[in-house]
Write a protein that holds these residues in place. Structure first.
Motif, short mmCIF file in Angstrom:
data_model
loop_
_atom_site.label_atom_id
_atom_site.label_comp_id
_atom_site.label_asym_id
_atom_site.label_seq_id
_atom_site.Cartn_x
_atom_site.Cartn_y
_atom_site.Cartn_z
N SER A 16 -78.25 45.51 59.85
CA SER A 16 -78.03 46.94 59.69
C SER A 16 -79.06 47.75 60.46
O SER A 16 -79.03 48.97 60.45
CB SER A 16 -78.07 47.31 58.21
OG SER A 16 -79.35 47.03 57.69
N HIS A 17 -79.97 47.08 61.16
CA HIS A 17 -81.01 47.74 61.93
C HIS A 17 -80.70 47.67 63.42
O HIS A 17 -81.54 47.28 64.21
CB HIS A 17 -82.37 47.11 61.65
CG HIS A 17 -82.77 47.16 60.21
ND1 HIS A 17 -83.13 48.31 59.58
CD2 HIS A 17 -82.82 46.19 59.28
CE1 HIS A 17 -83.42 48.05 58.33
NE2 HIS A 17 -83.22 46.77 58.11
N ASN A 18 -79.51 48.03 63.80
CA ASN A 18 -79.11 47.98 65.21
C ASN A 18 -79.89 49.00 66.01
O ASN A 18 -80.10 50.12 65.58
CB ASN A 18 -77.62 48.25 65.38
CG ASN A 18 -76.77 47.15 64.80
OD1 ASN A 18 -77.22 46.01 64.72
ND2 ASN A 18 -75.57 47.47 64.39
N ILE A 19 -80.30 48.59 67.19
CA ILE A 19 -80.99 49.47 68.11
C ILE A 19 -79.98 49.84 69.18
O ILE A 19 -79.36 48.97 69.79
CB ILE A 19 -82.22 48.79 68.73
CG1 ILE A 19 -83.21 48.45 67.63
CG2 ILE A 19 -82.86 49.69 69.77
CD1 ILE A 19 -84.39 47.66 68.08
N HIS A 20 -79.81 51.10 69.42
CA HIS A 20 -78.80 51.57 70.37
C HIS A 20 -79.42 51.76 71.74
O HIS A 20 -79.98 52.80 72.05
CB HIS A 20 -78.15 52.85 69.85
CG HIS A 20 -77.50 52.66 68.52
ND1 HIS A 20 -76.31 51.98 68.37
CD2 HIS A 20 -77.89 53.01 67.28
CE1 HIS A 20 -75.98 51.95 67.10
NE2 HIS A 20 -76.93 52.56 66.41
N LEU A 21 -79.34 50.72 72.54
CA LEU A 21 -79.81 50.74 73.92
C LEU A 21 -78.66 50.33 74.82
O LEU A 21 -77.78 49.58 74.41
CB LEU A 21 -80.96 49.73 74.11
CG LEU A 21 -82.23 49.94 73.30
CD1 LEU A 21 -83.14 48.74 73.46
CD2 LEU A 21 -82.94 51.20 73.73
N SER A 22 -78.71 50.80 76.04
CA SER A 22 -77.68 50.37 76.99
C SER A 22 -77.94 48.92 77.36
O SER A 22 -79.03 48.38 77.15
CB SER A 22 -77.74 51.24 78.25
OG SER A 22 -78.90 50.94 79.01
N ARG A 23 -76.94 48.28 77.95
CA ARG A 23 -77.10 46.88 78.38
C ARG A 23 -78.21 46.77 79.40
O ARG A 23 -78.91 45.77 79.45
CB ARG A 23 -75.78 46.35 78.94
CG ARG A 23 -74.73 46.15 77.87
CD ARG A 23 -73.44 45.60 78.46
NE ARG A 23 -73.55 44.22 78.86
CZ ARG A 23 -73.27 43.19 78.07
NH1 ARG A 23 -72.88 43.40 76.84
NH2 ARG A 23 -73.38 41.96 78.52
#
Length: 70
Positions: A3-10
């Motif tokens: 639930s601790h997703n980090i939103h970074l581009s590929r």
């Protein structure tokens, strides 16, 4: 999935991992590799000695990995 997703581009993710690794390698205390990593290294060494692997320069490997994730 966590639930601790980090939103970074590929494209950003490999750069962040590289920055973290760089930081870890400058810490004074030694990091011990986990058993699975040592096993993977032994298997790779075996494939290399059997002619089933080829050595790739680090800068080339990084470039190829970045292309895969961009």
């Amino acid at each position: 999935m966590s639930s601790h997703n980090i939103h970074l581009s590929r494209a950003e993710k490999p750069r962040v991992m590289e920055a973290i690794w760089e930081d870890l390698t400058h810490e004074k205390e030694s990091l011990e590799a986990p058993d699975w990593h040592n096993n993977a290294l032994r298997k790779t060494e075996h494939r290399l000695s059997a002619g089933q692997e080829q050595i790739v320069e680090w800068h080339q490997a990084k470039s190829e990995l970045r292309k895969r994730f961009e």
